[in-house]
Design a protein around this motif. Structure first.
Motif, short mmCIF file in Angstrom:
data_model
loop_
_atom_site.label_atom_id
_atom_site.label_comp_id
_atom_site.label_asym_id
_atom_site.label_seq_id
_atom_site.Cartn_x
_atom_site.Cartn_y
_atom_site.Cartn_z
N ARG A 145 39.79 16.39 -2.49
CA ARG A 145 38.84 17.47 -2.20
C ARG A 145 39.35 18.35 -1.06
O ARG A 145 39.22 19.56 -1.09
N LYS A 146 39.93 17.73 -0.02
CA LYS A 146 40.45 18.49 1.10
C LYS A 146 41.63 19.35 0.67
O LYS A 146 41.80 20.48 1.12
N LEU A 147 42.47 18.81 -0.22
CA LEU A 147 43.60 19.58 -0.74
C LEU A 147 43.11 20.78 -1.55
O LEU A 147 43.66 21.88 -1.44
N TYR A 148 42.05 20.60 -2.33
CA TYR A 148 41.46 21.72 -3.06
C TYR A 148 41.00 22.81 -2.10
O TYR A 148 41.20 24.00 -2.33
N ASP A 149 40.35 22.39 -0.99
CA ASP A 149 39.87 23.36 0.01
C ASP A 149 41.04 24.11 0.65
O ASP A 149 40.96 25.32 0.88
N ILE A 150 42.13 23.40 0.93
CA ILE A 150 43.31 24.03 1.53
C ILE A 150 43.89 25.07 0.57
O ILE A 150 44.20 26.19 0.97
N ILE A 151 44.02 24.70 -0.69
CA ILE A 151 44.56 25.63 -1.70
C ILE A 151 43.65 26.85 -1.83
O ILE A 151 44.13 27.99 -1.89
N LEU A 152 42.36 26.62 -1.86
CA LEU A 152 41.40 27.71 -1.99
C LEU A 152 41.48 28.66 -0.80
O LEU A 152 41.53 29.89 -0.98
N GLN A 153 41.54 28.13 0.41
CA GLN A 153 41.64 28.97 1.60
C GLN A 153 42.96 29.74 1.63
O GLN A 153 42.99 30.91 2.02
N ALA A 154 44.05 29.10 1.20
CA ALA A 154 45.34 29.79 1.18
C ALA A 154 45.33 30.93 0.17
O ALA A 154 45.84 32.02 0.44
N ALA A 155 44.75 30.70 -1.00
CA ALA A 155 44.69 31.75 -2.02
C ALA A 155 43.78 32.89 -1.59
O ALA A 155 44.06 34.06 -1.87
N GLU A 156 42.69 32.57 -0.89
CA GLU A 156 41.76 33.60 -0.42
C GLU A 156 42.35 34.44 0.71
O GLU A 156 41.96 35.57 0.90
N SER A 157 43.29 33.87 1.47
CA SER A 157 43.80 34.56 2.64
C SER A 157 44.78 35.69 2.31
O SER A 157 45.09 36.49 3.18
N LYS A 158 45.22 35.76 1.08
CA LYS A 158 46.15 36.83 0.70
C LYS A 158 45.41 38.16 0.66
O LYS A 158 44.29 38.25 0.18
N ILE A 159 46.06 39.18 1.16
CA ILE A 159 45.45 40.51 1.18
C ILE A 159 45.40 41.10 -0.22
O ILE A 159 44.38 41.61 -0.66
N ILE A 160 46.51 40.99 -0.94
CA ILE A 160 46.57 41.49 -2.31
C ILE A 160 46.57 40.29 -3.24
O ILE A 160 47.47 39.45 -3.20
N SER A 161 45.56 40.21 -4.07
CA SER A 161 45.39 39.08 -4.98
C SER A 161 45.98 39.41 -6.34
O SER A 161 45.73 40.48 -6.90
N THR A 162 46.76 38.48 -6.89
CA THR A 162 47.35 38.66 -8.21
C THR A 162 46.53 37.90 -9.25
O THR A 162 45.64 37.13 -8.89
N ALA A 163 46.87 38.09 -10.50
CA ALA A 163 46.19 37.35 -11.57
C ALA A 163 46.43 35.85 -11.43
O ALA A 163 45.53 35.04 -11.71
N GLU A 164 47.62 35.48 -10.97
CA GLU A 164 47.92 34.07 -10.78
C GLU A 164 47.05 33.47 -9.68
O GLU A 164 46.60 32.32 -9.78
N ASP A 165 46.79 34.24 -8.62
CA ASP A 165 45.92 33.77 -7.54
C ASP A 165 44.50 33.54 -8.06
O ASP A 165 43.86 32.54 -7.71
N ASN A 172 40.20 29.87 -9.78
CA ASN A 172 39.33 29.37 -10.85
C ASN A 172 39.62 27.91 -11.17
O ASN A 172 38.71 27.12 -11.40
N THR A 173 40.90 27.54 -11.19
CA THR A 173 41.29 26.16 -11.49
C THR A 173 40.79 25.21 -10.40
O THR A 173 40.24 24.14 -10.70
N VAL A 174 40.94 25.60 -9.14
CA VAL A 174 40.47 24.76 -8.04
C VAL A 174 38.95 24.62 -8.09
O VAL A 174 38.41 23.52 -7.92
N LEU A 175 38.25 25.71 -8.35
CA LEU A 175 36.79 25.64 -8.46
C LEU A 175 36.37 24.76 -9.63
O LEU A 175 35.40 23.99 -9.54
N PHE A 176 37.10 24.83 -10.73
CA PHE A 176 36.83 23.99 -11.89
C PHE A 176 37.01 22.51 -11.54
O PHE A 176 36.17 21.67 -11.86
N LEU A 177 38.10 22.20 -10.85
CA LEU A 177 38.37 20.81 -10.48
C LEU A 177 37.35 20.27 -9.46
O LEU A 177 36.99 19.10 -9.51
#
Length: 131
Positions: free
Chosen positions: A84-104, A109-114
């Protein structure tokens, strides 16, 4: 009547199948050593050090190897809650990007699903409404 497809489940099954064909899983008892990352991946981090002078700051480099070691240490210390903590880390890292790509967005979505289990549709919908 056609059955509604669960595309994330299909994607997960496909990725598991591809991973199984590419690499055979290692035994849990085996120790796998990772090669040291190239120096270009180092990111400076400012860490305040307690000294007499309050303006004194030490810069420490963060590397991929240090992050992996920290996650391994966390996994040994925390046990089952590490995922769960790893999911939160991944989510925060993906959210911190200024420009979000489709992969982000797919990663989020995958982290939220899990993280969410059976009510994943509502969690993903609420997340993107609030974003």
């Amino acid at each position: 009547m056609s059955k509604k497809k669960n595309t994330l489940k299909d994607l997960n099954d496909f990725l598991k199948q591809q991973a199984a064909t590419l690499v055979s899983p290692a035994q849990l008892s085996e120790q796998i050593e990772t090669p040291p990352p190239p120096a270009a991946e180092a990111i400076p981090v400012v860490t305040p050090q307690p000294t007499v002078e309050p303006a004194s700051v030490v810069v420490e480099e963060v590397t991929t190897a240090k992050v992996i070691d920290a996650i391994k240490t966390l996994a040994q210390k925390e046990g089952t809650t590490t995922q769960r903590k790893l999911y939160d880390i991944i989510l925060q890292a993906a959210e911190s990007k200024i420009i979000s790509t489709a992969e982000d967005k797919m990663l989020i979505n995958t982290v939220l699903f899990l993280k969410s289990g059976d009510n994943w549709k509502d969690v993903i919908r609420d997340y993107w409404k609030n974003r």
